[in-house]
Design a protein around this motif. Structure first.
Motif, PDB file in Angstrom:
ATOM      1  N   ARG A 172      41.949  36.669  42.280  1.00  0.00           N
ATOM      2  CA  ARG A 172      42.734  35.452  42.449  1.00  0.00           C
ATOM      3  C   ARG A 172      44.116  35.781  43.020  1.00  0.00           C
ATOM      4  O   ARG A 172      44.613  35.111  43.936  1.00  0.00           O
ATOM      5  CB  ARG A 172      42.896  34.732  41.098  1.00  0.00           C
ATOM      6  N   GLU A 173      44.743  36.817  42.495  1.00  0.00           N
ATOM      7  CA  GLU A 173      46.079  37.208  42.979  1.00  0.00           C
ATOM      8  C   GLU A 173      46.018  37.666  44.436  1.00  0.00           C
ATOM      9  O   GLU A 173      46.878  37.319  45.249  1.00  0.00           O
ATOM     10  CB  GLU A 173      46.637  38.326  42.109  1.00  0.00           C
ATOM     11  N   LEU A 174      44.976  38.470  44.770  1.00  0.00           N
ATOM     12  CA  LEU A 174      44.867  38.991  46.133  1.00  0.00           C
ATOM     13  C   LEU A 174      44.539  37.896  47.146  1.00  0.00           C
ATOM     14  O   LEU A 174      44.895  37.998  48.309  1.00  0.00           O
ATOM     15  CB  LEU A 174      43.801  40.094  46.187  1.00  0.00           C
ATOM     16  N   LEU A 175      43.854  36.870  46.707  1.00  0.00           N
ATOM     17  CA  LEU A 175      43.573  35.749  47.603  1.00  0.00           C
ATOM     18  C   LEU A 175      44.795  34.871  47.828  1.00  0.00           C
ATOM     19  O   LEU A 175      44.901  34.191  48.853  1.00  0.00           O
ATOM     20  CB  LEU A 175      42.442  34.882  47.030  1.00  0.00           C
ATOM     21  N   LYS A 218      36.492  43.773  46.308  1.00  0.00           N
ATOM     22  CA  LYS A 218      37.275  44.496  45.292  1.00  0.00           C
ATOM     23  C   LYS A 218      37.059  43.931  43.890  1.00  0.00           C
ATOM     24  O   LYS A 218      37.722  44.341  42.938  1.00  0.00           O
ATOM     25  CB  LYS A 218      38.762  44.433  45.649  1.00  0.00           C
ATOM     26  N   PHE A 219      36.134  42.975  43.762  1.00  0.00           N
ATOM     27  CA  PHE A 219      35.914  42.295  42.482  1.00  0.00           C
ATOM     28  C   PHE A 219      35.577  43.283  41.369  1.00  0.00           C
ATOM     29  O   PHE A 219      36.070  43.163  40.240  1.00  0.00           O
ATOM     30  CB  PHE A 219      34.801  41.249  42.642  1.00  0.00           C
ATOM     31  N   VAL A 232      35.979  30.637  45.492  1.00  0.00           N
ATOM     32  CA  VAL A 232      35.612  32.051  45.420  1.00  0.00           C
ATOM     33  C   VAL A 232      35.469  32.478  43.967  1.00  0.00           C
ATOM     34  O   VAL A 232      34.501  33.162  43.585  1.00  0.00           O
ATOM     35  CB  VAL A 232      36.659  32.935  46.133  1.00  0.00           C
ATOM     36  N   ILE A 233      36.425  32.095  43.135  1.00  0.00           N
ATOM     37  CA  ILE A 233      36.372  32.461  41.722  1.00  0.00           C
ATOM     38  C   ILE A 233      35.146  31.826  41.071  1.00  0.00           C
ATOM     39  O   ILE A 233      34.435  32.467  40.275  1.00  0.00           O
ATOM     40  CB  ILE A 233      37.663  32.018  40.989  1.00  0.00           C
ATOM     41  N   ALA A 234      34.870  30.567  41.408  1.00  0.00           N
ATOM     42  CA  ALA A 234      33.691  29.887  40.852  1.00  0.00           C
ATOM     43  C   ALA A 234      32.412  30.606  41.270  1.00  0.00           C
ATOM     44  O   ALA A 234      31.468  30.744  40.470  1.00  0.00           O
ATOM     45  CB  ALA A 234      33.663  28.434  41.313  1.00  0.00           C
ATOM     46  N   PHE A 235      32.374  31.087  42.519  1.00  0.00           N
ATOM     47  CA  PHE A 235      31.215  31.823  43.037  1.00  0.00           C
ATOM     48  C   PHE A 235      31.016  33.131  42.267  1.00  0.00           C
ATOM     49  O   PHE A 235      29.912  33.440  41.807  1.00  0.00           O
ATOM     50  CB  PHE A 235      31.429  32.088  44.526  1.00  0.00           C
ATOM     51  N   LEU A 236      32.098  33.899  42.116  1.00  0.00           N
ATOM     52  CA  LEU A 236      31.996  35.218  41.487  1.00  0.00           C
ATOM     53  C   LEU A 236      31.679  35.133  39.996  1.00  0.00           C
ATOM     54  O   LEU A 236      31.137  36.078  39.423  1.00  0.00           O
ATOM     55  CB  LEU A 236      33.304  35.992  41.690  1.00  0.00           C
ATOM     56  N   THR A 237      32.031  34.039  39.367  1.00  0.00           N
ATOM     57  CA  THR A 237      31.859  33.919  37.912  1.00  0.00           C
ATOM     58  C   THR A 237      30.791  32.901  37.533  1.00  0.00           C
ATOM     59  O   THR A 237      30.784  32.389  36.419  1.00  0.00           O
ATOM     60  CB  THR A 237      33.195  33.527  37.249  1.00  0.00           C
ATOM     61  N   SER A 270      27.752  38.137  41.082  1.00  0.00           N
ATOM     62  CA  SER A 270      28.817  39.144  41.090  1.00  0.00           C
ATOM     63  C   SER A 270      28.456  40.350  41.958  1.00  0.00           C
ATOM     64  O   SER A 270      29.270  41.247  42.148  1.00  0.00           O
ATOM     65  CB  SER A 270      29.136  39.608  39.665  1.00  0.00           C
ATOM     66  N   VAL A 271      27.226  40.390  42.503  1.00  0.00           N
ATOM     67  CA  VAL A 271      26.859  41.443  43.451  1.00  0.00           C
ATOM     68  C   VAL A 271      27.536  41.117  44.789  1.00  0.00           C
ATOM     69  O   VAL A 271      27.149  40.168  45.467  1.00  0.00           O
ATOM     70  CB  VAL A 271      25.326  41.518  43.644  1.00  0.00           C
ATOM     71  N   VAL A 272      28.540  41.885  45.140  1.00  0.00           N
ATOM     72  CA  VAL A 272      29.311  41.558  46.344  1.00  0.00           C
ATOM     73  C   VAL A 272      29.300  42.660  47.389  1.00  0.00           C
ATOM     74  O   VAL A 272      29.593  42.412  48.557  1.00  0.00           O
ATOM     75  CB  VAL A 272      30.780  41.206  45.981  1.00  0.00           C
TER      76      VAL A 272
END
Length: 495
Positions: free
Chosen positions: A217-220, A207-208, A245-250, A302-304
């Motif tokens: 972050r809120e959903l996790l 859903k990123f 997860v946040i570090a991975f996505l950003t 960010s490709v998820v």
């Protein structure tokens, strides 16, 4: 005696979720697929045309809806006296048939096996705007090698394909990520083998694109309010657990080296995460050596989409130029292709892991993009129409058409009622014909034909003055023997 009931006439309606494709749409798609096939051939991929029907058993876990057997596909049971006939289904993609074909014919196929496939697929899902139950896919896959060179090649081929069909450099980007890096992140979060928690995290990561960094972050963690004001429960992780997860996505940086360094920090001491980063590094180096820079293909965490399905590298082709949506707002065109490595493709048939990697292009979306860029005309040019002035001289008109066709020119004789000549020209307009050929009795006697440039005539009619019309005639009188040469000259001037 009661009168027998009349059988009601069937309604002439397209089944829900399906549509009809007419001449120019079919022609445009065929031409685009031919162009794509040319690129694939250049890369050494062979064509494969598999059955449109597979057994449900062969589709297996690849079914779109595994919780409801035979849902998501159009399925039926073969007749069998004991009621034990095989369940069959229309293919819902081109990857599941590849798994069956490779497992069935692996002893006769080269290894690695490089194939491409193009054709319609069917999904028994709820239709919506722009979402149909039948649509075209265009796939290319390499089966039987774990080398990252295969993944780099697929990305390079996708880049070349987009440019060859008419998407210029700068208007697209092939973005690459890796499922193994995400697995390393999951390990760094301390989730271990908790399958339910891992699935919840994967669904949240997916859903990123919609909710962004703060939303993920809120959903996790504790959950969030959506746009409607409804509260969505979170996964329940701590802030510290969510951080990898946040570090991975950003983690995307200004260059590949910076991105890979950020990913190493995100996966910590995870071995599988380190393996994934090493694979991305290999892909990047191979692409650089082939001249594919970050203006065409880039590493982008960010490709998820698809990370839950693929086992290694994941790629997505995104068109970056802006269009206007139905509400007049500017937005990027978005994704037209996706793919990745799926090393469990054949294992369910053979019990042995067979590495594979590939892409699928959304044919209708790519066609829409080409129309947006003006690379495909809104209307395909129709045939030259030879009009009929005298029914008894149909052989003469057929001779004209034969000459035009033998010269490689698309042409037809008007086969409707020739009584009203105006209707013949209306027919030519409706066919988007570039030229009409006219030979009445007087023309026949004098050995000439009239050739009407319908494209120029329409332009002149729109805006020309009488003087301009006289200077730029749109109808020409030529000797009968010059028919083909004059038609060719006019067609060349219209290009």
């Amino acid at each position: 005696m009661a009168k027998p009931k009349k059988q009601p006439r069937p309604k002439a309606v397209t089944p829900k979720g399906f549509r009809d494709y007419f001449g120019e749409e079919v022609t445009q798609r065929t031409e685009m697929l031919r162009t794509i096939a040319g690129v694939y051939h250049r890369y050494g991929f062979d064509a494969l045309e598999s059955s449109a029907v597979e057994t449900v058993e062969a589709l297996g876990k690849f079914l779109p809806d595994v919780d409801r057997p035979n849902e998501g596909v159009f399925a039926w049971q073969e007749f069998d006296e004991g009621g034990n006939g095989d369940w069959m289904a229309l293919r819902y993609d081109l990857t599941a048939p590849l798994a069956r074909v490779y497992a069935q014919h692996r002893n006769d196929l080269p290894t690695p096996y490089r194939r491409y496939a193009m054709g319609p697929v069917w999904r028994n899902e709820k239709p919506g705007p722009g979402r149909y139950r039948q649509f075209y896919q265009c796939d290319a896959d390499t089966v039987g090698t774990a080398s990252m060179a295969a993944d780099a090649e697929i990305c390079a081929m996708l880049s070349d394909t987009l440019e060859t069909v008419g998407i210029p450099r700068g208007d697209y980007l092939v973005r690459v990520n890796n499922r193994k890096v995400l697995n390393g992140v999951l390990e760094a979060m301390g989730l271990g083998e908790d399958a339910a928690a891992r699935d919840n995290v994967l669904r949240t990561i997916d859903k990123f694109d919609k909710v962004g960094q703060a939303g993920v972050r809120e959903l996790l963690t504790k959950g969030r309010l959506d746009a409607s004001g409804a509260f969505i429960d979170g996964v329940g992780l701590s802030d510290d657990q969510a951080e990898p997860v946040i570090a991975f996505l950003t983690s995307k940086a200004a260059d590949t080296a910076g991105t890979l360094a950020n990913l190493r920090a995100a996966v910590g001491n995870s071995k599988i995460g380190a393996d994934g980063i090493a694979e991305l590094e290999q892909i990047g180096a191979l692409l650089d050596s082939g001249g594919y820079g970050s203006d065409r293909i880039e590493i982008d965490p960010s490709v998820v989409r698809g990370l839950g399905y693929y086992t290694g590298p994941v790629y997505e082709a995104e068109l970056t130029f802006e269009i206007f949506d139905e509400k007049g707002r500017k937005r990027q065109f978005g994704s037209v292709s996706g793919g990745g490595r799926y090393d469990d493709l054949v294992k369910r048939f053979t019990g042995q892991e067979v590495p594979a990697t590939g892409i699928s292009i959304g044919v209708d979306r790519l066609l829409a993009a080409l129309r947006e860029k003006g690379r495909i005309g809104a209307q395909a040019q129709g045939p030259v129409v030879v009009t009929v002035m005298d029914r008894d001289r149909m052989a003469d008109y057929q001779a004209m058409v034969a000459e035009l066709r033998n010269a490689g020119i698309c042409a037809e004789v008007y086969l409707g009622n020739p009584k009203n000549f105006g209707n013949q020209l209306k027919y030519a307009d409706k066919r988007n014909s570039p030229i009409a050929v006219i030979e009445g009795g007087d023309e026949k006697a004098n050995g000439i034909v009239q050739i009407k440039d319908l494209i120029l005539g329409a332009k002149i009619a729109e805006s020309a003055t009488l003087e301009e019309w006289k200077e730029r005639p749109s109808q020409f009188e030529v000797p009968r023997g010059d028919l083909v040469a004059k038609v060719r000259e006019i067609l060349d001037s219209q290009d």
